[in-house]
Motif scaffolding. Structure first.
Motif, PDB file in Angstrom:
ATOM      1  N   ASP A   1      -3.643  -4.931  -8.084  1.00  0.00           N
ATOM      2  CA  ASP A   1      -4.790  -4.756  -9.036  1.00  0.00           C
ATOM      3  C   ASP A   1      -5.978  -3.548  -8.419  1.00  0.00           C
ATOM      4  O   ASP A   1      -6.290  -2.699  -9.163  1.00  0.00           O
ATOM      5  CB  ASP A   1      -5.411  -5.935  -9.484  1.00  0.00           C
ATOM      6  N   GLU A   2      -6.333  -3.910  -6.981  1.00  0.00           N
ATOM      7  CA  GLU A   2      -7.231  -3.062  -6.262  1.00  0.00           C
ATOM      8  C   GLU A   2      -6.886  -1.719  -6.178  1.00  0.00           C
ATOM      9  O   GLU A   2      -7.476  -0.731  -6.339  1.00  0.00           O
ATOM     10  CB  GLU A   2      -7.571  -3.709  -4.966  1.00  0.00           C
ATOM     11  N   LEU A   3      -5.445  -1.598  -5.993  1.00  0.00           N
ATOM     12  CA  LEU A   3      -4.925   0.158  -5.820  1.00  0.00           C
ATOM     13  C   LEU A   3      -4.694   0.689  -7.171  1.00  0.00           C
ATOM     14  O   LEU A   3      -3.917   1.724  -7.299  1.00  0.00           O
ATOM     15  CB  LEU A   3      -3.387  -0.066  -5.143  1.00  0.00           C
ATOM     16  N   GLY A   4      -5.064  -0.049  -8.315  1.00  0.00           N
ATOM     17  CA  GLY A   4      -4.791   0.578  -9.513  1.00  0.00           C
ATOM     18  C   GLY A   4      -3.348   0.400 -10.149  1.00  0.00           C
ATOM     19  O   GLY A   4      -3.134   0.992 -11.314  1.00  0.00           O
ATOM     20  N   ALA A   5      -2.660  -0.368  -9.522  1.00  0.00           N
ATOM     21  CA  ALA A   5      -1.279  -0.679 -10.128  1.00  0.00           C
ATOM     22  C   ALA A   5      -1.210  -1.917 -10.867  1.00  0.00           C
ATOM     23  O   ALA A   5      -0.417  -2.728 -10.606  1.00  0.00           O
ATOM     24  CB  ALA A   5      -0.159  -0.498  -8.978  1.00  0.00           C
ATOM     25  N   GLY A   6      -1.904  -2.237 -12.014  1.00  0.00           N
ATOM     26  CA  GLY A   6      -2.137  -3.408 -12.688  1.00  0.00           C
ATOM     27  C   GLY A   6      -0.990  -3.822 -13.267  1.00  0.00           C
ATOM     28  O   GLY A   6      -0.907  -5.190 -13.828  1.00  0.00           O
TER      29      GLY A   6
ATOM     30  N   VAL B   1      -0.648 -10.178  -3.130  1.00  0.00           N
ATOM     31  CA  VAL B   1      -0.037  -8.938  -3.658  1.00  0.00           C
ATOM     32  C   VAL B   1      -0.437  -8.500  -5.075  1.00  0.00           C
ATOM     33  O   VAL B   1      -0.815  -7.538  -5.308  1.00  0.00           O
ATOM     34  CB  VAL B   1       1.529  -9.086  -3.520  1.00  0.00           C
ATOM     35  N   ARG B   2      -0.820  -9.635  -5.909  1.00  0.00           N
ATOM     36  CA  ARG B   2      -1.431  -9.143  -7.293  1.00  0.00           C
ATOM     37  C   ARG B   2      -2.731  -8.827  -7.015  1.00  0.00           C
ATOM     38  O   ARG B   2      -3.065  -7.809  -7.816  1.00  0.00           O
ATOM     39  CB  ARG B   2      -1.348 -10.515  -8.071  1.00  0.00           C
ATOM     40  N   HIS B   3      -3.712  -9.314  -6.133  1.00  0.00           N
ATOM     41  CA  HIS B   3      -4.830  -8.759  -5.893  1.00  0.00           C
ATOM     42  C   HIS B   3      -4.782  -7.629  -5.336  1.00  0.00           C
ATOM     43  O   HIS B   3      -5.695  -6.497  -5.692  1.00  0.00           O
ATOM     44  CB  HIS B   3      -5.814  -9.705  -4.966  1.00  0.00           C
ATOM     45  N   GLN B   4      -3.875  -7.343  -4.393  1.00  0.00           N
ATOM     46  CA  GLN B   4      -3.918  -5.963  -3.876  1.00  0.00           C
ATOM     47  C   GLN B   4      -3.226  -4.820  -4.888  1.00  0.00           C
ATOM     48  O   GLN B   4      -4.033  -3.743  -5.050  1.00  0.00           O
ATOM     49  CB  GLN B   4      -2.945  -5.832  -2.813  1.00  0.00           C
TER      50      GLN B   4
ATOM     51  N   ARG C   1       0.981  -1.335   0.079  1.00  0.00           N
ATOM     52  CA  ARG C   1       0.000  -0.055   0.050  1.00  0.00           C
ATOM     53  C   ARG C   1       0.999   1.338  -0.026  1.00  0.00           C
ATOM     54  O   ARG C   1       0.616   2.160  -0.909  1.00  0.00           O
ATOM     55  CB  ARG C   1      -0.987  -0.039   1.109  1.00  0.00           C
ATOM     56  N   THR C   2       1.823   1.217   0.919  1.00  0.00           N
ATOM     57  CA  THR C   2       2.856   2.474   0.968  1.00  0.00           C
ATOM     58  C   THR C   2       3.456   2.778  -0.391  1.00  0.00           C
ATOM     59  O   THR C   2       3.629   3.682  -0.913  1.00  0.00           O
ATOM     60  CB  THR C   2       3.946   2.209   1.953  1.00  0.00           C
ATOM     61  N   ALA C   3       3.884   1.464  -1.053  1.00  0.00           N
ATOM     62  CA  ALA C   3       4.792   1.672  -2.411  1.00  0.00           C
ATOM     63  C   ALA C   3       3.922   2.273  -3.341  1.00  0.00           C
ATOM     64  O   ALA C   3       4.483   3.179  -4.159  1.00  0.00           O
ATOM     65  CB  ALA C   3       5.318   0.069  -2.687  1.00  0.00           C
ATOM     66  N   VAL C   4       2.810   1.894  -3.513  1.00  0.00           N
ATOM     67  CA  VAL C   4       1.778   2.300  -4.301  1.00  0.00           C
ATOM     68  C   VAL C   4       1.821   3.911  -3.950  1.00  0.00           C
ATOM     69  O   VAL C   4       1.454   4.720  -5.118  1.00  0.00           O
ATOM     70  CB  VAL C   4       0.454   1.690  -4.777  1.00  0.00           C
ATOM     71  N   GLU C   5       1.312   4.429  -3.203  1.00  0.00           N
ATOM     72  CA  GLU C   5       1.129   5.772  -2.423  1.00  0.00           C
ATOM     73  C   GLU C   5       2.467   6.482  -2.876  1.00  0.00           C
ATOM     74  O   GLU C   5       2.324   7.649  -3.439  1.00  0.00           O
ATOM     75  CB  GLU C   5       0.893   5.643  -1.034  1.00  0.00           C
ATOM     76  N   VAL C   6       3.496   5.972  -2.597  1.00  0.00           N
ATOM     77  CA  VAL C   6       4.699   6.805  -2.849  1.00  0.00           C
ATOM     78  C   VAL C   6       4.967   6.798  -4.367  1.00  0.00           C
ATOM     79  O   VAL C   6       5.434   7.890  -4.916  1.00  0.00           O
ATOM     80  CB  VAL C   6       6.050   6.291  -2.124  1.00  0.00           C
ATOM     81  N   ALA C   7       5.037   5.686  -5.198  1.00  0.00           N
ATOM     82  CA  ALA C   7       5.435   5.734  -6.388  1.00  0.00           C
ATOM     83  C   ALA C   7       4.438   5.821  -7.382  1.00  0.00           C
ATOM     84  O   ALA C   7       4.542   6.378  -8.637  1.00  0.00           O
ATOM     85  CB  ALA C   7       6.102   4.577  -6.796  1.00  0.00           C
ATOM     86  N   GLY C   8       2.944   5.459  -6.991  1.00  0.00           N
ATOM     87  CA  GLY C   8       2.080   5.932  -7.703  1.00  0.00           C
ATOM     88  C   GLY C   8       1.797   4.566  -8.447  1.00  0.00           C
ATOM     89  O   GLY C   8       2.421   3.604  -8.545  1.00  0.00           O
ATOM     90  N   PRO C   9       0.671   4.647  -9.507  1.00  0.00           N
ATOM     91  CA  PRO C   9       0.274   3.242 -10.207  1.00  0.00           C
ATOM     92  C   PRO C   9       1.332   2.721 -11.065  1.00  0.00           C
ATOM     93  O   PRO C   9       0.994   1.780 -11.614  1.00  0.00           O
ATOM     94  CB  PRO C   9      -1.198   3.698 -10.701  1.00  0.00           C
ATOM     95  N   GLY C  10       2.277   3.669 -11.577  1.00  0.00           N
ATOM     96  CA  GLY C  10       3.317   3.289 -12.461  1.00  0.00           C
ATOM     97  C   GLY C  10       4.519   2.690 -11.743  1.00  0.00           C
ATOM     98  O   GLY C  10       5.604   2.560 -12.538  1.00  0.00           O
ATOM     99  N   LEU C  11       4.352   2.336 -10.374  1.00  0.00           N
ATOM    100  CA  LEU C  11       5.265   1.426  -9.944  1.00  0.00           C
ATOM    101  C   LEU C  11       5.950   0.451 -10.847  1.00  0.00           C
ATOM    102  O   LEU C  11       5.064  -0.263 -11.224  1.00  0.00           O
ATOM    103  CB  LEU C  11       4.921   1.178  -8.586  1.00  0.00           C
ATOM    104  N   GLY C  12       7.118   0.296 -11.036  1.00  0.00           N
ATOM    105  CA  GLY C  12       7.644  -0.851 -11.833  1.00  0.00           C
ATOM    106  C   GLY C  12       7.425  -2.159 -11.349  1.00  0.00           C
ATOM    107  O   GLY C  12       6.696  -3.140 -11.735  1.00  0.00           O
ATOM    108  N   ALA C  13       7.789  -2.486 -10.183  1.00  0.00           N
ATOM    109  CA  ALA C  13       7.731  -3.783  -9.368  1.00  0.00           C
ATOM    110  C   ALA C  13       7.983  -3.833  -8.017  1.00  0.00           C
ATOM    111  O   ALA C  13       8.484  -2.991  -7.495  1.00  0.00           O
ATOM    112  CB  ALA C  13       8.802  -4.775 -10.269  1.00  0.00           C
ATOM    113  N   VAL C  14       7.558  -4.973  -7.512  1.00  0.00           N
ATOM    114  CA  VAL C  14       7.608  -5.094  -5.762  1.00  0.00           C
ATOM    115  C   VAL C  14       8.510  -6.428  -5.928  1.00  0.00           C
ATOM    116  O   VAL C  14       8.263  -7.306  -6.674  1.00  0.00           O
ATOM    117  CB  VAL C  14       6.366  -5.175  -5.076  1.00  0.00           C
ATOM    118  N   ARG C  15       9.194  -6.663  -4.746  1.00  0.00           N
ATOM    119  CA  ARG C  15       9.985  -7.772  -4.674  1.00  0.00           C
ATOM    120  C   ARG C  15       9.509  -8.387  -3.455  1.00  0.00           C
ATOM    121  O   ARG C  15       9.535  -7.719  -2.378  1.00  0.00           O
ATOM    122  CB  ARG C  15      11.692  -7.620  -4.830  1.00  0.00           C
ATOM    123  N   ILE C  16       9.335 -10.020  -3.396  1.00  0.00           N
ATOM    124  CA  ILE C  16       9.081 -10.709  -2.416  1.00  0.00           C
ATOM    125  C   ILE C  16      10.240 -11.638  -2.032  1.00  0.00           C
ATOM    126  O   ILE C  16      10.757 -12.272  -3.043  1.00  0.00           O
ATOM    127  CB  ILE C  16       7.850 -11.413  -2.423  1.00  0.00           C
ATOM    128  N   ASP C  17      10.837 -11.414  -0.750  1.00  0.00           N
ATOM    129  CA  ASP C  17      12.095 -12.282  -0.631  1.00  0.00           C
ATOM    130  C   ASP C  17      11.983 -13.182   0.701  1.00  0.00           C
ATOM    131  O   ASP C  17      12.622 -13.767   0.980  1.00  0.00           O
ATOM    132  CB  ASP C  17      13.077 -11.226  -0.275  1.00  0.00           C
TER     133      ASP C  17
END
Length: 442
Positions: A279-284, A274-277, A247-263
């Motif tokens: 998409d809901e946040l508009g970062a499809g 995360v994919r569902h989230q 949620r914070t990542a999309v708020e900071v970077a916007g829907p154009g965020l390139g990627a998120v990494r899960i480690d």
């Protein structure tokens, strides 16, 4: 490709001491006995593939060519050998002028191989050829093991990109070689800058958990990264709570965020959430990258997950459980005298057990069916059957001491994909099994 290909000044160190002492003591004894100049043929092969593997991948050929070209005994190296009393003066004098002036043939880099395949053939005098045993084996055994593991991971990943991230899990020089071999096997990028510099492999990297922990809040860390690298960057979201981080990542970077990494964690479950989230946040269009000690089996288990790329470290640089290919370098033919033109005769070790080998200077070809699918690895010492004449596998690599087969790394990578695609479909199964092609001796 080495740094010299970039037009950059670089000191290329000698590879002459990347060897075992007995190569040099054999040389000294052969010089004394008068047999050092006998024409000899050595071949590199493996008697078996690692357990459960269905094919091998030739990796490291380009590095072998560099090593042979730089196999020189300068004054410093000769001084070391003299000080240790390893060799006598006549042998040291002989080594001072050493240059490999023979011929090397081999399977081109990226090609697949099977038990008994003569993946490299070294021809010259006994003296000049025996010295290359250790350095050739050390390169081919390491790089081919990594390339084979990378190939299996590439099959498991399908169309999804693979990032090699194993530099911190192996020796610093091995890391560069492993990056190169992984690229040949089908990986797309590396995190290792030395590999990128030396071999033109695309490099990737953004931030680690330490960067997040450095800042007072996760939001501060994400903001700093986005301001520096842009909204197309990849943000690491599993330092604390993944849902809050996304949620914070999309708020900071916007829907154009390139990627998120899960480690960490249950990657299959978390990726779906995360994919569902996103998409809901508009970062499809934001992609999901997963890391966390992946191997080919873990990658295959994520085939149905909404994952866009994989980062692989330990398992690829260590051959995914098989860090060597058990290749050997054996004398298979030699002349009975020192005179030029003396005919070669086959020789082979005949000890008890599994260490026997086939004598004679060999050719290799791959028989295919009417659809162009490989059906057998055919190896022989006599005339090549007419139907296999255009299916031969060995190509000239060094001729009269001169390297004749340098090529861009992408050529080896493309060759491997093409060679793998010509194997039976069962070659790509990750389940344990026998080599997908039988080896036939004729």
């Amino acid at each position: 490709m080495n740094t010299a290909d970039l037009g950059l000044p670089v000191a290329v160190p000698s590879t002459a001491l990347f060897t075992d002492q007995y190569e040099l003591t054999m040389l000294q004894a052969a010089l004394r006995s008068g047999t050092a100049d006998r024409r000899s043929v050595f071949e590199v092969f493996t008697r078996r593939l690692p357990e459960g593997r269905r094919y091998g991948v030739v990796g490291g050929t380009g590095r072998v060519l560099d090593a042979v070209e730089n196999f020189r005994f300068d004054e410093t190296i000769l001084g070391f050998l003299r000080e240790r009393g390893i060799l006598d003066e006549p042998t040291l004098e002989w080594l001072a002028d050493y240059r490999f002036r023979g011929d090397i043939w081999g399977y081109p880099e990226g090609e697949v191989y099977f038990p008994g395949s003569p993946v490299m053939r070294v021809e010259g005098t006994f003296a000049e050829a025996v010295l290359l045993e250790t350095v050739i084996l050390s390169i081919l055994n390491h790089d081919s093991a990594v390339a084979a593991a990378a190939s299996r991971m590439s099959v498991a990943a399908g169309d999804r990109p693979l990032m090699e991230m194993g530099a911190r899990r192996t020796h610093e020089l091995s890391a560069v070689a492993a990056s190169r071999a992984a690229y040949v096997g089908g990986f797309h990028t590396t995190s290792d800058l030395a590999a990128g510099f030396r071999y033109h492999i695309p490099t990737v990297g953004t931030s680690a958990h330490a960067f997040t922990l450095l800042h007072d809040t996760e939001r501060d860390a994400f903001t700093a990264q986005v301001e520096t690298l842009g909204s197309g960057t990849t943000l690491l979201v599993d330092t604390f709570d993944v849902t809050e981080a996304v949620r914070t990542a999309v708020e900071v970077a916007g829907p154009g965020l390139g990627a998120v990494r899960i480690d960490s964690g249950d990657l299959l479950l978390i990726a779906h959430r995360v994919r569902h989230q996103l998409d809901e946040l508009g970062a499809g269009k934001t992609k999901i990258v997963v890391t966390s000690d992946l191997d080919e089996y873990a990658i295959a288990s994520l085939a149905a997950a909404p994952v866009d790329a994989y980062g692989v470290g330990t398992q690829v640089v260590t051959g995914s459980g098989h860090p060597t290919c058990s290749m050997v370098y054996k004398l298979v033919a030699r002349a009975d005298g020192e005179e030029p033109g003396t005919p070669l005769r086959p020789v082979a070790k005949k000890s008890m057990g599994a260490k026997t080998s086939h004598g004679g200077r060999k050719w290799a070809a791959r028989r295919v069916d009417e659809d162009g699918v490989a059906v057998a690895e055919v190896i022989g010492t006599g005339p090549v059957p007419a139907e296999l004449a255009d299916r031969q596998l060995l190509v000239p690599l060094v001729s009269a001491g001169k390297v004749v087969a340098r090529e861009p790394l992408d050529a080896a990578r493309d060759r491997h994909i093409a060679a793998r695609d010509r194997l039976p479909l069962s070659a790509t199964q990750l389940s344990r099994g026998e080599p997908v092609l039988p080896t036939e001796y004729v």
